[in-house]
Design a protein around this motif. Structure first.
Motif, PDB file in Angstrom:
ATOM      1  N   ASP A 261      37.751 -27.595  10.166  1.00  0.00           N
ATOM      2  CA  ASP A 261      37.226 -27.466   8.806  1.00  0.00           C
ATOM      3  C   ASP A 261      35.711 -27.643   8.805  1.00  0.00           C
ATOM      4  O   ASP A 261      35.008 -27.070   7.987  1.00  0.00           O
ATOM      5  CB  ASP A 261      37.852 -28.521   7.890  1.00  0.00           C
ATOM      6  N   ILE A 262      35.232 -28.481   9.726  1.00  0.00           N
ATOM      7  CA  ILE A 262      33.805 -28.744   9.905  1.00  0.00           C
ATOM      8  C   ILE A 262      33.438 -28.384  11.335  1.00  0.00           C
ATOM      9  O   ILE A 262      34.084 -28.842  12.282  1.00  0.00           O
ATOM     10  CB  ILE A 262      33.479 -30.232   9.664  1.00  0.00           C
ATOM     11  N   ILE A 263      32.391 -27.582  11.502  1.00  0.00           N
ATOM     12  CA  ILE A 263      31.861 -27.285  12.830  1.00  0.00           C
ATOM     13  C   ILE A 263      30.443 -27.824  12.864  1.00  0.00           C
ATOM     14  O   ILE A 263      29.546 -27.301  12.181  1.00  0.00           O
ATOM     15  CB  ILE A 263      31.900 -25.783  13.133  1.00  0.00           C
ATOM     16  N   TYR A 264      30.267 -28.894  13.630  1.00  0.00           N
ATOM     17  CA  TYR A 264      28.989 -29.610  13.680  1.00  0.00           C
ATOM     18  C   TYR A 264      28.337 -29.364  15.035  1.00  0.00           C
ATOM     19  O   TYR A 264      28.910 -29.688  16.069  1.00  0.00           O
ATOM     20  CB  TYR A 264      29.232 -31.110  13.477  1.00  0.00           C
ATOM     21  N   VAL A 265      27.124 -28.811  15.021  1.00  0.00           N
ATOM     22  CA  VAL A 265      26.398 -28.511  16.250  1.00  0.00           C
ATOM     23  C   VAL A 265      25.291 -29.543  16.439  1.00  0.00           C
ATOM     24  O   VAL A 265      24.457 -29.743  15.552  1.00  0.00           O
ATOM     25  CB  VAL A 265      25.806 -27.091  16.205  1.00  0.00           C
ATOM     26  N   GLY A 266      25.298 -30.192  17.588  1.00  0.00           N
ATOM     27  CA  GLY A 266      24.312 -31.229  17.860  1.00  0.00           C
ATOM     28  C   GLY A 266      22.957 -30.661  18.228  1.00  0.00           C
ATOM     29  O   GLY A 266      22.809 -29.489  18.563  1.00  0.00           O
ATOM     30  N   GLY A 267      21.951 -31.535  18.200  1.00  0.00           N
ATOM     31  CA  GLY A 267      20.598 -31.141  18.538  1.00  0.00           C
ATOM     32  C   GLY A 267      20.401 -30.971  20.037  1.00  0.00           C
ATOM     33  O   GLY A 267      21.270 -31.299  20.844  1.00  0.00           O
ATOM     34  N   GLY A 268      19.212 -30.472  20.392  1.00  0.00           N
ATOM     35  CA  GLY A 268      18.904 -30.242  21.799  1.00  0.00           C
ATOM     36  C   GLY A 268      18.141 -28.945  21.984  1.00  0.00           C
ATOM     37  O   GLY A 268      17.303 -28.567  21.154  1.00  0.00           O
ATOM     38  N   ASN A 269      18.446 -28.240  23.055  1.00  0.00           N
ATOM     39  CA  ASN A 269      17.748 -27.025  23.437  1.00  0.00           C
ATOM     40  C   ASN A 269      18.370 -25.821  22.728  1.00  0.00           C
ATOM     41  O   ASN A 269      19.428 -25.324  23.128  1.00  0.00           O
ATOM     42  CB  ASN A 269      17.813 -26.852  24.964  1.00  0.00           C
ATOM     43  N   THR A 270      17.710 -25.346  21.681  1.00  0.00           N
ATOM     44  CA  THR A 270      18.260 -24.245  20.871  1.00  0.00           C
ATOM     45  C   THR A 270      18.403 -22.967  21.678  1.00  0.00           C
ATOM     46  O   THR A 270      19.378 -22.222  21.514  1.00  0.00           O
ATOM     47  CB  THR A 270      17.364 -23.973  19.648  1.00  0.00           C
ATOM     48  N   LEU A 271      17.426 -22.687  22.530  1.00  0.00           N
ATOM     49  CA  LEU A 271      17.471 -21.455  23.314  1.00  0.00           C
ATOM     50  C   LEU A 271      18.676 -21.454  24.252  1.00  0.00           C
ATOM     51  O   LEU A 271      19.386 -20.442  24.368  1.00  0.00           O
ATOM     52  CB  LEU A 271      16.174 -21.304  24.114  1.00  0.00           C
ATOM     53  N   ARG A 272      18.938 -22.582  24.906  1.00  0.00           N
ATOM     54  CA  ARG A 272      20.119 -22.687  25.775  1.00  0.00           C
ATOM     55  C   ARG A 272      21.396 -22.483  24.964  1.00  0.00           C
ATOM     56  O   ARG A 272      22.320 -21.777  25.386  1.00  0.00           O
ATOM     57  CB  ARG A 272      20.161 -24.054  26.454  1.00  0.00           C
ATOM     58  N   LEU A 273      21.452 -23.086  23.804  1.00  0.00           N
ATOM     59  CA  LEU A 273      22.626 -22.979  22.931  1.00  0.00           C
ATOM     60  C   LEU A 273      22.903 -21.532  22.553  1.00  0.00           C
ATOM     61  O   LEU A 273      24.022 -21.033  22.709  1.00  0.00           O
ATOM     62  CB  LEU A 273      22.383 -23.816  21.672  1.00  0.00           C
ATOM     63  N   MET A 274      21.871 -20.819  22.065  1.00  0.00           N
ATOM     64  CA  MET A 274      22.070 -19.454  21.591  1.00  0.00           C
ATOM     65  C   MET A 274      22.400 -18.512  22.755  1.00  0.00           C
ATOM     66  O   MET A 274      23.231 -17.600  22.605  1.00  0.00           O
ATOM     67  CB  MET A 274      20.835 -18.957  20.847  1.00  0.00           C
ATOM     68  N   ASN A 275      21.777 -18.708  23.899  1.00  0.00           N
ATOM     69  CA  ASN A 275      22.100 -17.874  25.058  1.00  0.00           C
ATOM     70  C   ASN A 275      23.549 -18.044  25.480  1.00  0.00           C
ATOM     71  O   ASN A 275      24.234 -17.073  25.831  1.00  0.00           O
ATOM     72  CB  ASN A 275      21.168 -18.208  26.219  1.00  0.00           C
ATOM     73  N   LYS A 276      24.031 -19.274  25.442  1.00  0.00           N
ATOM     74  CA  LYS A 276      25.427 -19.551  25.810  1.00  0.00           C
ATOM     75  C   LYS A 276      26.377 -18.884  24.818  1.00  0.00           C
ATOM     76  O   LYS A 276      27.355 -18.233  25.207  1.00  0.00           O
ATOM     77  CB  LYS A 276      25.665 -21.062  25.831  1.00  0.00           C
ATOM     78  N   TRP A 277      26.103 -19.026  23.534  1.00  0.00           N
ATOM     79  CA  TRP A 277      26.981 -18.425  22.526  1.00  0.00           C
ATOM     80  C   TRP A 277      27.042 -16.912  22.682  1.00  0.00           C
ATOM     81  O   TRP A 277      28.113 -16.318  22.585  1.00  0.00           O
ATOM     82  CB  TRP A 277      26.467 -18.779  21.135  1.00  0.00           C
ATOM     83  N   ARG A 278      25.908 -16.291  22.915  1.00  0.00           N
ATOM     84  CA  ARG A 278      25.895 -14.831  23.013  1.00  0.00           C
ATOM     85  C   ARG A 278      26.562 -14.342  24.288  1.00  0.00           C
ATOM     86  O   ARG A 278      27.203 -13.292  24.296  1.00  0.00           O
ATOM     87  CB  ARG A 278      24.459 -14.331  22.896  1.00  0.00           C
ATOM     88  N   SER A 279      26.420 -15.085  25.359  1.00  0.00           N
ATOM     89  CA  SER A 279      27.046 -14.656  26.613  1.00  0.00           C
ATOM     90  C   SER A 279      28.561 -14.846  26.590  1.00  0.00           C
ATOM     91  O   SER A 279      29.293 -14.100  27.243  1.00  0.00           O
ATOM     92  CB  SER A 279      26.447 -15.427  27.792  1.00  0.00           C
ATOM     93  N   CYS A 280      29.036 -15.816  25.814  1.00  0.00           N
ATOM     94  CA  CYS A 280      30.482 -16.113  25.771  1.00  0.00           C
ATOM     95  C   CYS A 280      31.196 -15.458  24.596  1.00  0.00           C
ATOM     96  O   CYS A 280      32.430 -15.496  24.532  1.00  0.00           O
ATOM     97  CB  CYS A 280      30.698 -17.626  25.696  1.00  0.00           C
ATOM     98  N   GLY A 281      30.453 -14.909  23.643  1.00  0.00           N
ATOM     99  CA  GLY A 281      31.078 -14.339  22.447  1.00  0.00           C
ATOM    100  C   GLY A 281      31.372 -15.355  21.368  1.00  0.00           C
ATOM    101  O   GLY A 281      32.037 -15.036  20.370  1.00  0.00           O
TER     102      GLY A 281
END
Length: 225
Positions: free
Chosen positions: A90-110
């Motif tokens: 119901d809640i998806i909470y994304v923690g802080g840190g390296n935004t570029l690493r986060l977005m690259n991972k999401w895009r590579s994994c779908g």
């Protein structure tokens, strides 16, 4: 329509800090319409997110009675696991840190597509710093500032909110100058800069949730230089 709470600053009690985001966390839970919602933490913007998850489990599980879970970096690689955990939340909470690493991972994994679907399904999408930037068109990110003399960079998020999001505007001195630099080439959309506060958007309407009297929230546009 989705619900987004992008947090721009305020401590959650990690590393001996005080817990400051209570008003924001309670609002996130209220937005679900449930007494004991399912809370999913995504901490892969950090290299080792498990300590971060324990802090968030103490808040959302221990203090507020949510059923808590984590989506690990390895589980991002398994589309079935990632889809099931995101669908249950119901809640998806994304923690802080390296935004570029986060977005690259999401895009590579779908995972980016799964999260857009979660937005359409009306889940509460939220998080602090990188976890606020990720939902927006762009963000003012310190993903490369560990290099000596490096400036903040503009990172492209999921584009669910058409703003350039800047966290920590009051507490990190370099943010304001870097934001002005970024706005020169991001002039078609406004910037929203917050600290000790969150930007909440529900059904296209926004408001600011402060943590305390230190809250700052600015809407900025680039005009005429």
């Amino acid at each position: 329509m989705g619900k987004i709470v992008a947090i721009g600053g305020g401590d959650v009690g990690r590393h001996g800090t005080e817990y400051e985001t209570g008003a924001i966390d309670r609002e996130i839970i209220r937005l679900t319409g449930k007494k004991e919602p399912n809370f999913l933490f995504i901490g892969i913007a950090k290299k080792d997110p498990h300590g971060y998850f324990e802090t968030m489990r103490g808040i959302y599980g221990g203090m507020y009675g949510c059923d808590t879970d984590i989506l690990t970096a390895d589980e991002h690689e398994d589309a079935g696991i990632a889809a099931a955990k995101i669908a249950r939340a119901d809640i998806i909470y994304v923690g802080g840190g390296n935004t570029l690493r986060l977005m690259n991972k999401w895009r590579s994994c779908g995972t980016d597509a799964l999260l857009r679907r979660a937005f359409d399904d009306g889940k509460v999408l939220c998080g602090e710093s990188a976890g606020g930037i990720c939902w927006c068109e762009y963000g003012n990110s310190d993903s490369r500032t560990y290099r000596s003399g490096a400036k903040s960079i503009r990172v492209r998020g999921l584009g669910l909110v058409p703003v350039l999001f800047c966290p920590h505007i009051a507490t990190q001195e370099r943010r304001a100058a870097d934001l002005r630099r970024m706005m020169k080439r991001t002039y078609k959309i406004p910037a929203v800069a917050v600290d000790h506060a969150a930007l909440e958007i529900v059904d296209g309407m926004y408001r600011i949730i402060p943590t305390d009297g230190r809250a700052v929230a600015l809407r900025c546009r680039w005009r005429g230089g």
